[in-house]
Design a protein around this motif. Structure first.
Motif, PDB file in Angstrom:
ATOM      1  N   THR A   1       0.806   1.878   3.384  1.00 32.33           N
ATOM      2  CA  THR A   1      -0.088   0.885   3.971  1.00 32.33           C
ATOM      3  C   THR A   1      -0.567  -0.082   2.898  1.00 32.33           C
ATOM      4  O   THR A   1      -0.450   0.185   1.692  1.00 32.33           O
ATOM      5  CB  THR A   1      -1.300   1.578   4.620  1.00 32.33           C
ATOM      6  OG1 THR A   1      -2.066   0.631   5.359  1.00 32.33           O
ATOM      7  CG2 THR A   1      -2.198   2.216   3.567  1.00 32.33           C
TER       8      THR A   1
ATOM      9  N   ILE B   1      -2.703   8.695   3.755  1.00 34.38           N
ATOM     10  CA  ILE B   1      -2.295   7.300   3.913  1.00 34.38           C
ATOM     11  C   ILE B   1      -2.067   6.623   2.558  1.00 34.38           C
ATOM     12  O   ILE B   1      -1.309   5.661   2.442  1.00 34.38           O
ATOM     13  CB  ILE B   1      -3.332   6.519   4.761  1.00 34.38           C
ATOM     14  CG1 ILE B   1      -2.679   5.293   5.408  1.00 34.38           C
ATOM     15  CG2 ILE B   1      -4.535   6.115   3.935  1.00 34.38           C
ATOM     16  CD1 ILE B   1      -3.511   4.657   6.487  1.00 34.38           C
TER      17      ILE B   1
ATOM     18  N   THR C   1      -3.201  -1.818   0.482  1.00 31.23           N
ATOM     19  CA  THR C   1      -4.353  -1.247  -0.211  1.00 31.23           C
ATOM     20  C   THR C   1      -5.100  -2.329  -0.981  1.00 31.23           C
ATOM     21  O   THR C   1      -4.578  -3.411  -1.256  1.00 31.23           O
ATOM     22  CB  THR C   1      -3.924  -0.144  -1.197  1.00 31.23           C
ATOM     23  OG1 THR C   1      -3.015  -0.707  -2.158  1.00 31.23           O
ATOM     24  CG2 THR C   1      -3.258   1.010  -0.475  1.00 31.23           C
TER      25      THR C   1
ATOM     26  N   ASN D   1      -6.872  -0.846   5.889  1.00 39.41           N
ATOM     27  CA  ASN D   1      -6.336  -0.349   7.153  1.00 39.41           C
ATOM     28  C   ASN D   1      -7.461  -0.242   8.166  1.00 39.41           C
ATOM     29  O   ASN D   1      -8.489   0.416   7.901  1.00 39.41           O
ATOM     30  CB  ASN D   1      -5.690   1.019   6.902  1.00 39.41           C
ATOM     31  CG  ASN D   1      -5.053   1.605   8.122  1.00 39.41           C
ATOM     32  OD1 ASN D   1      -5.731   2.160   8.973  1.00 39.41           O
ATOM     33  ND2 ASN D   1      -3.727   1.499   8.225  1.00 39.41           N
TER      34      ASN D   1
ATOM     35  N   THR E   1      -2.674  -0.344  16.631  1.00 41.34           N
ATOM     36  CA  THR E   1      -1.954  -0.415  15.361  1.00 41.34           C
ATOM     37  C   THR E   1      -0.587   0.251  15.472  1.00 41.34           C
ATOM     38  O   THR E   1       0.425  -0.280  14.994  1.00 41.34           O
ATOM     39  CB  THR E   1      -2.774   0.257  14.243  1.00 41.34           C
ATOM     40  OG1 THR E   1      -4.064  -0.346  14.174  1.00 41.34           O
ATOM     41  CG2 THR E   1      -2.081   0.103  12.898  1.00 41.34           C
TER      42      THR E   1
ATOM     43  N   PRO F   1      -7.456   2.142   1.210  1.00 40.47           N
ATOM     44  CA  PRO F   1      -6.533   1.624   2.236  1.00 40.47           C
ATOM     45  C   PRO F   1      -7.097   0.372   2.906  1.00 40.47           C
ATOM     46  O   PRO F   1      -8.255   0.360   3.321  1.00 40.47           O
ATOM     47  CB  PRO F   1      -6.429   2.780   3.241  1.00 40.47           C
ATOM     48  CG  PRO F   1      -6.937   3.981   2.527  1.00 40.47           C
ATOM     49  CD  PRO F   1      -7.943   3.495   1.541  1.00 40.47           C
TER      50      PRO F   1
ATOM     51  N   GLN G   1       1.491   5.416   9.431  1.00 42.17           N
ATOM     52  CA  GLN G   1       1.014   4.161   8.845  1.00 42.17           C
ATOM     53  C   GLN G   1       1.396   3.998   7.378  1.00 42.17           C
ATOM     54  O   GLN G   1       1.097   2.980   6.768  1.00 42.17           O
ATOM     55  CB  GLN G   1      -0.513   4.095   8.967  1.00 42.17           C
ATOM     56  CG  GLN G   1      -0.997   3.803  10.365  1.00 42.17           C
ATOM     57  CD  GLN G   1      -0.624   2.401  10.796  1.00 42.17           C
ATOM     58  OE1 GLN G   1      -1.163   1.421  10.312  1.00 42.17           O
ATOM     59  NE2 GLN G   1       0.328   2.298  11.707  1.00 42.17           N
TER      60      GLN G   1
END
Length: 645
Positions: free
Chosen positions: A460, A151, A462, A99, A412, A97, A457
């Motif tokens: 997301t 996620i 990647t 993220n 976020t 991710p 989320q």
């Protein structure tokens, strides 16, 4: 004669090419089916986590609620992670991710690993405190893996389903708990076969404060605060009037259960959650849906007025001075415990004393004022403030990294607040953090928190690392290895569960039962790791020197373990004087680990008396009375010693 039709002639190389093509197509189909199965396994495991974790409890284990929940979370984390890694092998690429939440979570995990390495009790830091488990390194690894798998594998449709299932489960938990307030606790029906509340001791009376399948009123309140705004968000998300009415009803059920917990921390979290949610919703949405807004607000006021009597009285107790000889108000005790947490941090500022070691480190810095409370002899394994708990256990690095994780998560989610569901997740997350300002996190709330944050989320961005040259043979080998490791992990969790069941059965045997030692031996051999708590209990009840020695070696700073070890050596010394010095040595060690705890000096004094060292015992008792002048048991023993002399 007619000539026969000519037969086509296919060369051997052409046949081989055709077979290769056929094999490639078959293999592609097999891989595609395998990927679909893996996706289903991942999806079902995450759904099961939401449904099963909050409701799971059993009398078979050493603790009814937290232990089975944590072991189940381990199981889900292993299954989901194994499935995700197998998907990487099939796709010939590793996906990570991109993220910030995930990165800060890894940072927090890294600090926990470092703190575990330097911990004063590594067993507890890895596995968590025995009756809690949440907060140990393994639990944090499990939550991180669940976040990672969620996620990567959830999309918007699946995320919405996760939210709906979480709401449905919270509703079921609420409906299960509410009858307990009226003396009809379903838990008792499961545990004893009688639909009443008599299966609980007075301090756990659900007619005063319900706890449903979470195990404690504050824990239930935290869980409901986390989920409540998700239910609220559905009222404003759906257009169908019937569905809106349904979600209004669900919200009221959850609110009723939340109020019946009579949790002050829960009330604080609820207020923050509602204010934040409606602020995020905006006046435009409130005006547009004013009828439904009133359908929630008016019943809230009515329910709080009718069912919140006990809660309001508890709030009054918190702000009014203590009178007479009644119990010390819990808020006053928390302040003392918080002082102790700060002292732990001052003396261990960088990495703390290790994850979940508050149960032992607190007693080294325990304020003397704690001896003047009515809970002076209670054992505190948490700081009753999640953030101070991290400060004491993980030091400034743990505190900052957890703060960074929360800050990044909030920012976020704030950026994604256009989604009504994200508004619910954000307000629930902050309200939940408010509740654990006066308590601590538990298995169900932590697992669900990480999952719904990940769902909010998903999908997301990647980053993928491709391995196109990975051969099929290597894929097969790696995939098989992953399956073996995953199976070994699941087997380890099952062994932890079975060992805990067996140790519980051994603890229920009487001391004169000839099968006692064999029962403990079986439990200890079943456990995949050496558990000092199991060993100490087996040593004390089965009168075993080898178990005591091993427990002491494994946990030299563990107050609970050493108490049983000291008493074991004392019992052994009654038939073998070689253990006298060991009994005194370990008992003296207790006073070093808990210098302000009068019970440690009383334990030492009792052992000294049993070994006819009365002068030393008088000094120990005098110290105990200095720490707690009204310590009745110490006074009586000292008077008896003085009279005998």
């Amino acid at each position: 004669w007619k000539s026969s039709p000519a037969k086509s002639v296919v060369s051997i190389p052409e046949k081989l090419s055709f077979m290769k093509l056929l094999n490639r197509k078959s293999l592609a189909k097999i891989l595609e089916v395998t990927k679909r199965i893996i996706d289903q396994i991942n999806w079902i495991s995450l759904l099961t986590l939401v449904v099963v974790t909050p409701v799971l409890f059993t009398t078979a284990t050493s603790e009814l609620f937290e232990v089975p929940k944590m072991l189940f979370v381990y199981f889900v984390a292993i299954v989901a992670t194994t499935a995700t890694l197998l998907k990487f092998v099939i796709d010939k690429k590793i996906t990570i991710p991109k993220n910030l939440i995930f990165l800060t979570l890894l940072l927090f995990l890294a600090v926990q690993i470092a703190s575990t390495i330097s911990s004063i009790d590594k067993f507890t830091s890895v596995f968590g405190y025995p009756s809690r488990l949440n907060g140990g390194l393994l639990s944090q690894v499990a939550y991180s893996l669940i976040f990672f798998c969620a996620i990567l594998n959830l999309d918007r449709v699946k995320s919405q389903k996760i939210f709906l299932v979480a709401i449905a489960t919270a509703t079921a938990v609420s409906l299960w708990g509410i009858p307990g307030y009226f003396g009809r606790d379903p838990n008792c029906l499961v545990l004893t076969g009688s639909l009443n509340s008599s299966c609980w001791q007075q301090e756990f009376d659900p007619t005063k404060r319900i706890f449903s399948t979470l195990g404690q009123p504050n824990w239930l309140a935290s869980y409901l605060v986390l989920i409540l705004p998700l239910a609220l968000s559905q009222i404003f998300r759906v257009k169908n009037p019937q569905k809106r009415i349904l979600f209004c009803l669900i919200t009221l059920i959850i609110l009723t259960a939340l109020i019946l917990t009579n949790s002050r921390a829960g009330l604080a979290g609820l207020i923050v959650t509602l204010i934040l949610f409606f602020a995020l919703l905006g006046t435009g949405q409130i005006k547009k849906n004013f009828k439904f807004f009133l359908s929630i607000l008016v019943p809230i006021i009515l329910i709080a007025t009718v069912a919140g009597t006990t809660l309001f009285s508890r709030i009054y107790e918190a702000v009014s001075p203590r009178k007479g000889q009644g119990p010390t108000e819990s808020g006053q005790i928390r302040l003392i415990v918080w002082q102790g947490a700060v002292e732990i941090f001052k003396n261990n500022p960088i990495l703390g004393t290790g994850p979940e070691t508050f149960a032992y480190s607190y007693y080294k810095y325990r304020p003397l004022a704690h001896n003047l409370t009515t809970e002076w002899n209670f054992f505190y394994n948490k700081a009753h403030n999640e953030f101070l708990n991290y400060l004491a256990n993980l030091g400034i690095l743990g505190f900052i990294s957890y703060g960074a994780f929360l800050t990044v998560t909030v920012l976020t989610l704030w950026k994604s607040r256009a989604s009504i569901a994200v508004k619910g997740v954000l307000s629930g997350l902050i309200g939940y953090q408010v509740t654990i300002l006066f308590g601590f996190s538990t298995v169900a709330t932590q697992a669900i928190m990480f999952l719904i944050v990940a769902a909010a989320q998903s999908p997301t961005l990647t980053v993928s690392f491709k391995f196109p040259s990975l051969k099929k043979g290597h894929q097969l080998i790696i995939g098989t290895a992953l399956l073996i490791v995953g199976a070994a992990g699941i087997a380890g969790v099952l062994r932890l569960f079975i060992a805990d069941v067996l140790i519980t059965r051994a603890q229920n045997l009487t001391l004169d039962n000839p099968k006692l030692l064999a029962a403990y031996t079986l439990a200890l051999s079943t456990s995949p790791i050496d558990n000092p708590f199991y060993l100490a209990d087996a040593a004390y009840r089965a009168n075993s020197a080898p178990f005591a020695q091993k427990a002491e070696t494994l946990a030299p700073n563990n107050l609970l373990v050493l108490r049983k070890v000291a008493n074991t050596y004392f019992l052994l010394s009654q038939t073998d004087k070689n253990y006298e010095d060991d009994a005194i040595r370990v008992a003296q060690r207790l006073t070093k680990l808990a210098p302000t705890d009068p019970q440690s000096y009383l334990t030492l004094a009792k052992i000294q008396i049993g070994l006819v060292r009365n002068e030393d015992a008088q000094k120990s008792l005098a110290t105990a009375l200095q720490l707690k002048p009204d310590y009745l048991e110490a006074q009586q023993i000292l008077e008896q010693l003085t009279t005998d002399n």
